[in-house]
Design a protein around this motif. Sequence first.
Motif, PDB file in Angstrom:
ATOM      1  N   VAL A 224      41.479  37.276 -12.353  1.00 21.14           N
ATOM      2  CA  VAL A 224      42.240  36.590 -13.387  1.00 21.14           C
ATOM      3  C   VAL A 224      43.444  35.936 -12.729  1.00 21.14           C
ATOM      4  CG1 VAL A 224      43.542  38.700 -13.968  1.00 21.14           C
ATOM      5  CG2 VAL A 224      43.427  36.825 -15.619  1.00 21.14           C
ATOM      6  N   GLU A 225      43.810  34.748 -13.186  1.00 21.73           N
ATOM      7  CA  GLU A 225      44.970  34.043 -12.663  1.00 21.73           C
ATOM      8  C   GLU A 225      46.039  33.926 -13.742  1.00 21.73           C
ATOM      9  OE1 GLU A 225      43.908  30.312 -10.939  1.00 21.73           O
ATOM     10  OE2 GLU A 225      42.601  31.215  -9.413  1.00 21.73           O
ATOM     11  N   PHE A 310      52.872  43.630 -12.765  1.00 23.43           N
ATOM     12  CA  PHE A 310      52.412  43.494 -11.385  1.00 23.43           C
ATOM     13  C   PHE A 310      52.394  42.023 -10.958  1.00 23.43           C
ATOM     14  CE2 PHE A 310      49.332  43.099  -8.005  1.00 23.43           C
ATOM     15  CZ  PHE A 310      49.525  44.236  -7.228  1.00 23.43           C
ATOM     16  N   ALA A 311      51.842  41.173 -11.814  1.00 25.15           N
ATOM     17  CA  ALA A 311      51.721  39.756 -11.482  1.00 25.15           C
ATOM     18  C   ALA A 311      53.092  39.106 -11.324  1.00 25.15           C
ATOM     19  CB  ALA A 311      50.925  39.036 -12.569  1.00 25.15           C
ATOM     20  N   LYS A 370      42.735  40.759  -8.774  1.00 32.33           N
ATOM     21  CA  LYS A 370      41.405  41.356  -8.910  1.00 32.33           C
ATOM     22  C   LYS A 370      41.554  42.654  -9.682  1.00 32.33           C
ATOM     23  CE  LYS A 370      39.297  42.825  -5.143  1.00 32.33           C
ATOM     24  NZ  LYS A 370      38.501  42.767  -3.886  1.00 32.33           N
ATOM     25  N   LEU A 371      40.807  42.781 -10.776  1.00 32.98           N
ATOM     26  CA  LEU A 371      40.852  43.971 -11.622  1.00 32.98           C
ATOM     27  C   LEU A 371      39.613  44.807 -11.342  1.00 32.98           C
ATOM     28  CD1 LEU A 371      41.842  42.205 -14.983  1.00 32.98           C
ATOM     29  CD2 LEU A 371      43.344  42.938 -13.103  1.00 32.98           C
ATOM     30  N   THR A 378      46.145  42.305  -5.557  1.00 33.67           N
ATOM     31  CA  THR A 378      46.531  40.915  -5.337  1.00 33.67           C
ATOM     32  C   THR A 378      45.451  40.196  -4.541  1.00 33.67           C
ATOM     33  OG1 THR A 378      48.854  41.557  -5.278  1.00 33.67           O
ATOM     34  CG2 THR A 378      48.305  39.389  -4.426  1.00 33.67           C
ATOM     35  N   ALA A 379      45.012  39.052  -5.054  1.00 35.94           N
ATOM     36  CA  ALA A 379      43.993  38.252  -4.365  1.00 35.94           C
ATOM     37  C   ALA A 379      44.525  36.868  -4.017  1.00 35.94           C
ATOM     38  CB  ALA A 379      42.745  38.133  -5.241  1.00 35.94           C
TER      39      ALA A 379
END
Length: 429
Positions: A224-225, A310-311, A370-371, A378-379
């Motif tokens: 997800v972004e 987190f993001a 990435k979940l 983190t990706a």
Amino acid sequence: MKIVVAYSGGLDTSVLLTWLKETYSAEIVAFCADVGQEEELDGLEAKALRTGASKCYIDDLREEFARDFIFPMFQAGAIYEGQYYLGTSIARPLIAKRMVEIARAEKADAVAHGATGKGNDQVRFELTAAALAPELQVIAPWRQDRFREQFPGRAEMIAYAEKNNIPVLASAKKPYSMDRNLLHISFEAGILEDPWFDASAEKAREMYVLSVSPEEAPDKAEHVELVFEKGNCVAIGYHDLDSLLTDLKITGVSYDSDNHAKLNPLQVMRVLNKLGGKHGIGRVDLVENRFVGMKSRGVYETPGGAILHFAHRQVESLTMDREVMHLRDSLIPKYATLVYNGFWFAPEREALQSLITESQKNVTGTVRLKLYKGNIITAGRKSPLSLYNPDIATMEADPTKAYNQNDATGFIALNALRLKVASRVHAQK
């Protein structure tokens, strides 16, 4: 006398409404705030009127909750005691704010709540009332001996409801209590009062609402972004986003050039809750320190909040000046404690928020996550305002020649001076 009562339609607040009307010979105005608890609100007004209220307000506060409370708090990176995302704490000042607004509009003499004398919520409600409407009297029946003597347990409440024709559905009490809003669900009391009880065990899985257990989450990771502008998430990208938006009944969404859906704060929270819950993200089991002095064990589901927190940090890592970040980070415990203890409308929290807002002016960028089975990984992250320069940070030759490695010799020598002096002094002793 006129009293505005925080009302949910359940057994406790229905009994409270009738008891206040009877005890104070008062006119009662009921107030229910929709902050995303997903409880059945249909028929609530009729129930309040049958119970004895002269009027009932049912206000949808979800957009305000996300925009003016959750998002500013997440800009601060606030977590209480390193674990708690403050889901219940941040909802209470909004509910109390609206309650005092109604009290003033109705020219009421007092507001009343059903928080117990052992918890934090009584403090949060009443500090908000003190800050916004100091002229209002606050009535807390659970802190009155006569109320506790009349209702020592649930059985007495049920009997009172039957005697007074109060329309409530009383059922066997769950082995825990639950409180839900847009940010989280909290579980406490009952079986959870034993801190040795394993809330992740299979026998406890039926308790959870927002998330599957990590063991039951999909075996395949998903990406997800999240797009941020000035510290707030404004858009989300996901491979099956159209289907997800349809499932959540979110319509009229536009997309940016990278096919990210532009969403308001409420929509962001709803989408992230769904995605996080699917992958078993955001479960927290902790023993926390209540403001009133005791320790309390709580279990929380905060799937969307965990992802957002987190993001946000990942974008900050690219875009925030080091000293600004460290200063803000040093204030996180203070900010989180102010929220937890109920000082949202206090001048010190508002002053801190001004600093937070200033610190976020360049926190703009995109993070790819990435979940997977309870984990947020983190990706990738990028930003047009990134302070990270690979030419300077590289282990290869620096084409910019912005950093001279020889300069580090004097830098280290100056920082080592006090350590050398102290070491020699101590060696002499």
